[in-house]
Design a protein around this motif. Structure first.
Motif, PDB file in Angstrom:
ATOM      1  N   ARG A  76       0.829  -1.218   0.000  1.00  0.00           N
ATOM      2  CA  ARG A  76       0.000   0.000   0.000  1.00  0.00           C
ATOM      3  C   ARG A  76       0.857   1.260   0.000  1.00  0.00           C
ATOM      4  NH1 ARG A  76      -0.174  -1.887   5.274  1.00  0.00           N
ATOM      5  NH2 ARG A  76       0.469  -0.383   6.881  1.00  0.00           N
ATOM      6  N   GLU A  77       2.025   1.230   0.682  1.00  0.00           N
ATOM      7  CA  GLU A  77       2.902   2.394   0.722  1.00  0.00           C
ATOM      8  C   GLU A  77       3.556   2.614  -0.636  1.00  0.00           C
ATOM      9  OE1 GLU A  77       5.246   5.656   1.924  1.00  0.00           O
ATOM     10  OE2 GLU A  77       3.389   4.767   2.709  1.00  0.00           O
ATOM     11  N   LEU A  79       2.303   1.679  -3.576  1.00  0.00           N
ATOM     12  CA  LEU A  79       1.271   2.163  -4.494  1.00  0.00           C
ATOM     13  C   LEU A  79       0.952   3.633  -4.230  1.00  0.00           C
ATOM     14  CD1 LEU A  79      -1.147  -0.916  -4.536  1.00  0.00           C
ATOM     15  CD2 LEU A  79       0.480  -0.210  -6.306  1.00  0.00           C
ATOM     16  N   TRP A  80       0.909   4.015  -2.940  1.00  0.00           N
ATOM     17  CA  TRP A  80       0.645   5.418  -2.610  1.00  0.00           C
ATOM     18  C   TRP A  80       1.743   6.301  -3.171  1.00  0.00           C
ATOM     19  CZ3 TRP A  80       3.733   8.898  -0.126  1.00  0.00           C
ATOM     20  CH2 TRP A  80       3.157  10.141   0.156  1.00  0.00           C
ATOM     21  N   TYR A  81       2.985   5.883  -3.035  1.00  0.00           N
ATOM     22  CA  TYR A  81       4.111   6.682  -3.513  1.00  0.00           C
ATOM     23  C   TYR A  81       4.057   6.847  -5.035  1.00  0.00           C
ATOM     24  CZ  TYR A  81       8.846   7.860  -4.940  1.00  0.00           C
ATOM     25  OH  TYR A  81       9.926   8.456  -5.540  1.00  0.00           O
ATOM     26  N   LEU A  83       1.426   6.618  -6.998  1.00  0.00           N
ATOM     27  CA  LEU A  83       0.294   7.456  -7.365  1.00  0.00           C
ATOM     28  C   LEU A  83       0.558   8.923  -7.037  1.00  0.00           C
ATOM     29  CD1 LEU A  83      -2.598   7.764  -8.392  1.00  0.00           C
ATOM     30  CD2 LEU A  83      -3.411   7.234  -6.081  1.00  0.00           C
ATOM     31  N   ALA A  84       1.099   9.163  -5.839  1.00  0.00           N
ATOM     32  CA  ALA A  84       1.395  10.539  -5.430  1.00  0.00           C
ATOM     33  C   ALA A  84       2.449  11.170  -6.340  1.00  0.00           C
ATOM     34  CB  ALA A  84       1.854  10.569  -3.975  1.00  0.00           C
ATOM     35  N   SER A  85       3.455  10.377  -6.730  1.00  0.00           N
ATOM     36  CA  SER A  85       4.496  10.884  -7.627  1.00  0.00           C
ATOM     37  C   SER A  85       3.919  11.221  -8.992  1.00  0.00           C
ATOM     38  CB  SER A  85       5.617   9.859  -7.769  1.00  0.00           C
ATOM     39  OG  SER A  85       6.254   9.615  -6.533  1.00  0.00           O
ATOM     40  N   VAL A 105       7.482  14.249  -4.075  1.00  0.00           N
ATOM     41  CA  VAL A 105       6.999  13.276  -3.094  1.00  0.00           C
ATOM     42  C   VAL A 105       8.166  12.444  -2.576  1.00  0.00           C
ATOM     43  CG1 VAL A 105       5.429  11.356  -2.720  1.00  0.00           C
ATOM     44  CG2 VAL A 105       4.796  13.200  -4.282  1.00  0.00           C
ATOM     45  N   ASN A 108       8.565   7.139   2.261  1.00  0.00           N
ATOM     46  CA  ASN A 108       8.724   7.050   3.708  1.00  0.00           C
ATOM     47  C   ASN A 108       9.237   5.661   4.101  1.00  0.00           C
ATOM     48  OD1 ASN A 108       8.664   7.376   6.440  1.00  0.00           O
ATOM     49  ND2 ASN A 108       6.439   7.542   6.607  1.00  0.00           N
TER      50      ASN A 108
END
Length: 245
Positions: A76-77, A79-81, A83-85, A105, A108
């Motif tokens: 999930r982290e 995928l979030w990175y 998408l955010a990027s 971005v 983390n």
């Protein structure tokens, strides 16, 4: 340090090896020459460090993350990175994904790694890696303090930094530690350890840990005795190269 794969010795063990990733990019002339053993004009051997060293270290660390991140971070982290990027780059009309540590971005790592142990080879390396990963002063404190007290002790520096974490009672069972080291080649070696028991053993820091971190990292002797480097004192310096065997 004793390293073994004998399961019968797991009870006294402090750490368990989880992952090891090694990157080497000596094919780059700048990277190869940024840290290399050469002779100076007098024929003495030593290591030449260039301004490209910090850039090579960050480049090697970034290359390593491409392999290590899927091993230590939850899906999930990641995928979030991604998408955010993507959204960030679209908003800035850029087609290049932002590397970890850029102005966009940031990835983390602390979600999958509790402690970061950067090799205390120099302030520029520690600060450069810390900035590229968005680490706090608390995260890079062990490496800075190891460098402050012991200087650059090559590979042994890792264990001084780890000993600092131990003496500060930071290491708890189940914690993961990322060790990141750099060297000539240019190479970047990274190890993820898992703490297998709470650590609070006395070590090399036991006589001074209560004084760390100090209020300032400025070396008082540099200011007090810097006059020793004045050119006017050249006439009193002895040239050991003139000694015969």
């Amino acid at each position: 340090m004793l390293f073994t794969n004998n399961r019968g010795l797991k009870h006294p063990a402090m750490l368990k090896l989880k992952h090891l990733v090694r990157t080497h990019f000596g094919s780059s002339d700048e990277a190869y020459n940024c840290c290399i053993q050469v002779e100076d004009e007098s024929g003495y051997q030593g290591f030449r460090l260039t301004k490209y060293l910090v850039k090579a270290a960050i480049q090697g660390f970034t290359m390593k993350l491409q392999v290590l991140v899927p091993k230590v971070l939850p899906l999930r982290e990641i995928l979030w990175y991604l998408l955010a990027s993507l959204l960030h780059n679209l908003s800035t009309k850029s087609q290049k994904l932002e590397a970890p540590g850029g102005d966009g971005v940031k990835l983390n790592l602390k979600i999958g790694i509790e402690h970061i142990c950067i090799h205390p080879s120099g302030r520029a390396i520690i600060d450069g890696i810390g900035k590229s990963l968005g680490l706090s002063g608390y995260d890079v404190e062990p490496s800075r303090m190891a460098l402050h007290r012991f200087g650059n002790t090559s590979a042994a520096g890792f264990w001084y930094a780890l000993g600092y974490m131990d003496a500060k009672k930071r290491l708890k069972k189940g914690n993961r530690i990322l060790m990141s080291g750099f060297g000539a080649g240019f190479k970047c070696n990274n190890i993820v350890w898992e703490v297998v028991k709470d650590l609070d053993d006395a070590n090399v820091w036991k006589d001074c840990i209560n004084r760390y971190p100090p209020n300032t990292l400025v070396n008082p002797f540099m200011e007090k005795y810097s006059w020793l480097n004045d050119e006017i004192l050249n006439f009193v310096r002895f040239d050991f190269s003139q000694l015969s065997a």
